[in-house]
Design an enzyme around this catalytic site. Structure first.
Site, PDB file in Angstrom:
ATOM      1  CG  ASP A 103     -41.437 -32.780 -64.072  1.00 61.90           C
ATOM      2  OD1 ASP A 103     -42.254 -33.697 -64.157  1.00 61.90           O
ATOM      3  OD2 ASP A 103     -41.516 -31.733 -64.730  1.00 61.90           O
ATOM      4  CG  HIS A 141     -42.836 -23.388 -63.149  1.00 61.36           C
ATOM      5  ND1 HIS A 141     -43.846 -22.530 -63.508  1.00 61.36           N
ATOM      6  CD2 HIS A 141     -43.271 -24.644 -63.376  1.00 61.36           C
ATOM      7  CE1 HIS A 141     -44.864 -23.259 -63.922  1.00 61.36           C
ATOM      8  NE2 HIS A 141     -44.550 -24.533 -63.854  1.00 61.36           N
TER       9      HIS A 141
HETATM   10  N1  COA Z   1     -31.210 -25.029 -64.307  1.00 60.94           N
HETATM   11  C1  COA Z   1     -30.373 -23.988 -64.338  1.00 60.94           C
HETATM   12  N2  COA Z   1     -30.739 -22.739 -64.661  1.00 60.94           N
HETATM   13  C2  COA Z   1     -32.051 -22.560 -64.960  1.00 60.94           C
HETATM   14  C3  COA Z   1     -32.989 -23.604 -64.930  1.00 60.94           C
HETATM   15  C4  COA Z   1     -32.514 -24.877 -64.587  1.00 60.94           C
HETATM   16  N3  COA Z   1     -33.346 -25.906 -64.554  1.00 60.94           N
HETATM   17  N4  COA Z   1     -34.198 -23.124 -65.244  1.00 60.94           N
HETATM   18  C5  COA Z   1     -34.043 -21.814 -65.479  1.00 60.94           C
HETATM   19  N5  COA Z   1     -32.751 -21.482 -65.311  1.00 60.94           N
HETATM   20  C6  COA Z   1     -32.175 -20.169 -65.481  1.00 60.94           C
HETATM   21  C7  COA Z   1     -32.312 -19.728 -66.934  1.00 60.94           C
HETATM   22  O1  COA Z   1     -31.197 -20.179 -67.696  1.00 60.94           O
HETATM   23  C8  COA Z   1     -32.366 -18.236 -66.785  1.00 60.94           C
HETATM   24  O2  COA Z   1     -31.039 -17.764 -66.577  1.00 60.94           O
HETATM   25  P1  COA Z   1     -30.573 -16.366 -67.237  1.00 60.94           P
HETATM   26  O3  COA Z   1     -31.492 -15.326 -66.666  1.00 60.94           O
HETATM   27  O4  COA Z   1     -29.161 -16.263 -66.789  1.00 60.94           O
HETATM   28  O5  COA Z   1     -30.735 -16.573 -68.698  1.00 60.94           O
HETATM   29  C9  COA Z   1     -33.115 -18.034 -65.501  1.00 60.94           C
HETATM   30  O6  COA Z   1     -32.960 -19.240 -64.759  1.00 60.94           O
HETATM   31  C10 COA Z   1     -34.590 -17.760 -65.677  1.00 60.94           C
HETATM   32  O7  COA Z   1     -35.157 -18.777 -66.463  1.00 60.94           O
HETATM   33  P2  COA Z   1     -36.654 -18.602 -66.981  1.00 60.94           P
HETATM   34  O8  COA Z   1     -36.690 -17.539 -68.007  1.00 60.94           O
HETATM   35  O9  COA Z   1     -37.519 -18.434 -65.788  1.00 60.94           O
HETATM   36  O10 COA Z   1     -36.928 -20.015 -67.660  1.00 60.94           O
HETATM   37  P3  COA Z   1     -38.039 -20.328 -68.755  1.00 60.94           P
HETATM   38  O11 COA Z   1     -39.336 -19.831 -68.324  1.00 60.94           O
HETATM   39  O12 COA Z   1     -37.608 -19.914 -70.102  1.00 60.94           O
HETATM   40  O13 COA Z   1     -38.000 -21.930 -68.742  1.00 60.94           O
HETATM   41  C11 COA Z   1     -38.204 -24.082 -67.905  1.00 60.94           C
HETATM   42  C12 COA Z   1     -38.730 -22.659 -67.814  1.00 60.94           C
HETATM   43  C13 COA Z   1     -39.082 -24.972 -67.035  1.00 60.94           C
HETATM   44  C14 COA Z   1     -38.275 -24.577 -69.348  1.00 60.94           C
HETATM   45  C15 COA Z   1     -36.737 -24.115 -67.386  1.00 60.94           C
HETATM   46  O14 COA Z   1     -36.697 -23.710 -66.045  1.00 60.94           O
HETATM   47  C16 COA Z   1     -36.105 -25.468 -67.566  1.00 60.94           C
HETATM   48  O15 COA Z   1     -35.630 -25.796 -68.653  1.00 60.94           O
HETATM   49  N6  COA Z   1     -36.075 -26.314 -66.503  1.00 60.94           N
HETATM   50  C17 COA Z   1     -35.511 -27.638 -66.604  1.00 60.94           C
HETATM   51  C18 COA Z   1     -36.507 -28.608 -67.221  1.00 60.94           C
HETATM   52  C19 COA Z   1     -37.647 -28.902 -66.293  1.00 60.94           C
HETATM   53  O16 COA Z   1     -37.449 -29.231 -65.137  1.00 60.94           O
HETATM   54  N7  COA Z   1     -38.857 -28.853 -66.839  1.00 60.94           N
HETATM   55  C20 COA Z   1     -40.070 -29.144 -66.102  1.00 60.94           C
HETATM   56  C21 COA Z   1     -40.896 -27.899 -65.938  1.00 60.94           C
HETATM   57  S1  COA Z   1     -42.277 -28.167 -64.878  1.00 60.94           S
END
Ligand code: COA
Length: 377
Positions: A314, A263
């Site tokens: 989700d 998130h």
């Molecule tokens: N699976 C695996 N790794 C994940 C992840 C996931 N779903 N979500 C975040 N990470 C990892 C990132 O790659 C990042 O790794 P790094 O530090 O090695 O680069 C780390 O966790 C931190 O991520 P963060 O910067 O907090 O993510 P974000 O704020 O840019 O993105 C989302 C947030 C929601 C877009 C992202 O978590 C995601 O794509 N989730 C999957 C899609 C999803 O479920 N969306 C619904 C959101 S309510």
């Protein structure tokens, strides 16, 4: 005005506060408030209509106000005939979110209040949208089955009518309760991407339909509301619970994202997850739901163990929707059917703020290039 040389690019607008809001607060410690009420105090104790009223009117309704609001919503649960016809003629392979986006946009053509953008007209328009988005979703589903949508029943609550119109059968009390909880949990969430998109559109003084159309297009993406459908694809891809470990480790080894995890704001458990997990536990007397639930628990353990990230709204929502008999391509439309109350509340708040949302950008391209006419390129 900030000097250009002093400006910084905040990639992804992470942690940028783009405006003030009173509607909801997403606390990174793992709490969510609607108008100051912790969602833990609301979910299971209020109907979704009550939450929608709270968001739009910025206070909880009295019983009488709630009864009137529920009646208004139920009587607005009908679509103009040309919209029903249009839905019937869309190609069957088209994703329901494409159709929902188009038909919400088209609703503007049939708005009974035309160009009246007064506060009172916007409140009525907000209620109509809260009522009509679910009916569009139900109509898409029913027309794919070559079936009609039953008329809403005046003695039913709003969410009860939604399930009835979607499935064509009277839902039992437990199904209706699940939908109240699901819809209440999905109703608003600060400046999430779709709400922000709605506010940007509203900030140009554009109409509510345009703002909601922007929001629907934004919600559709798999990094936002589209994630729950992807969660179900993943769960369906894993044949047996015993295969979870290898499957999830494989994705993580390949640096792939696990849908339904992570998130932008929360650095603790998403406060909605425990409620959605609870809904799924309540429904796990069904074999398929129990099987999906067991897979989810395992996935949660592995992803937390390796990456320290938690499931988001989700993840268990996908299983809750599946247990209600909603096909996976309708998961995001159900999300939209709930978030519509937050979107319209934010659109109204944005109109009150009356400021154009228009950030700057850092230009990193070239300057003073020599122009070459087309015949010499
Ligand atoms: N699976 C695996 N790794 C994940 C992840 C996931 N779903 N979500 C975040 N990470 C990892 C990132 O790659 C990042 O790794 P790094 O530090 O090695 O680069 C780390 O966790 C931190 O991520 P963060 O910067 O907090 O993510 P974000 O704020 O840019 O993105 C989302 C947030 C929601 C877009 C992202 O978590 C995601 O794509 N989730 C999957 C899609 C999803 O479920 N969306 C619904 C959101 S309510």
């Amino acid at each position: 005005m900030i000097k250009e040389s002093d400006r910084v690019v905040v990639r992804g607008l992470r942690d940028v506060e783009a405006a003030e809001t009173r509607i909801s607060y997403v606390d990174f410690n793992g709490f969510l408030y609607y108008l100051g009420y912790n969602i833990d105090d609301l979910v299971g104790r209020v109907t979704y209509a009550e939450v929608a009223y709270l968001l739009v009117h910025k206070r909880l309704p009295t019983q009488r106000e709630l009864d009137n609001f529920r009646s208004e919503l139920v009587s607005d649960m009908k679509l103009p005939d040309p919209i029903v016809d249009s839905i019937k003629h869309t190609p069957k392979h088209c994703h329901p979110m494409h159709i929902l986006r188009t038909e919400v946009s088209r609703l503007a053509e049939y708005d009974p209040e035309g160009n009246d953008f007064s506060e009172a007209a916007n409140l009525r328009r907000a209620a109509r949208l809260i009522a009509q988005v679910p009916v569009i979703v139900a109509t898409i589903h029913r027309s794919r089955l070559n079936k009609t949508v039953p008329e809403p029943k005046s003695e039913f609550g709003f969410s009860e009518n939604y399930l009835y119109m979607f499935k064509g059968a009277i839902p039992d009390e437990s199904e209706t309760n699940v939908l109240h909880r699901y819809m209440s949990l999905h109703a608003d969430h600060g400046f999430n991407a779709s709400t922000f998109a709605a506010r940007v559109t509203a900030s140009t003084n554009s109409d509510m339909y345009s703002a909601v159309t922007s929001a629907i297009g934004t919600l559709k993406g798999p990094l936002h509301g589209g994630a729950s459908e992807k969660v179900m694809e993943m769960l369906d891809d894993i044949n047996l619970e015993e295969e979870v470990e290898e499957y999830v480790n494989g994705l993580l080894d390949d640096q792939k994202k696990i849908m339904g995890f992570g998130h932008r704001v929360y650095r603790a458990q998403d406060p909605r997850t425990k409620h959605l997990r609870g809904i799924v536990e309540d429904l796990s007397h069904r074999d398929r739901t129990l099987d999906l639930y067991n897979k989810c628990i395992k996935i949660e353990e592995i992803v937390y163990g390796r990456r320290k990230i938690y499931p988001n709204v989700d993840f268990y929502a996908a299983v809750a929707m599946d247990a209600l008999g909603v096909p996976k391509e309708f998961f995001t439309p159900f999300f939209a059917s709930s978030r519509i109350s937050g979107w319209v509340a934010h659109v109204i708040e944005q109109y009150e703020d009356a400021v154009l949302l228009r950030p700057a950008s850092k230009y990193v391209g070239e300057f003073n290039r020599t122009f070459v006419s087309i015949e010499n390129r």
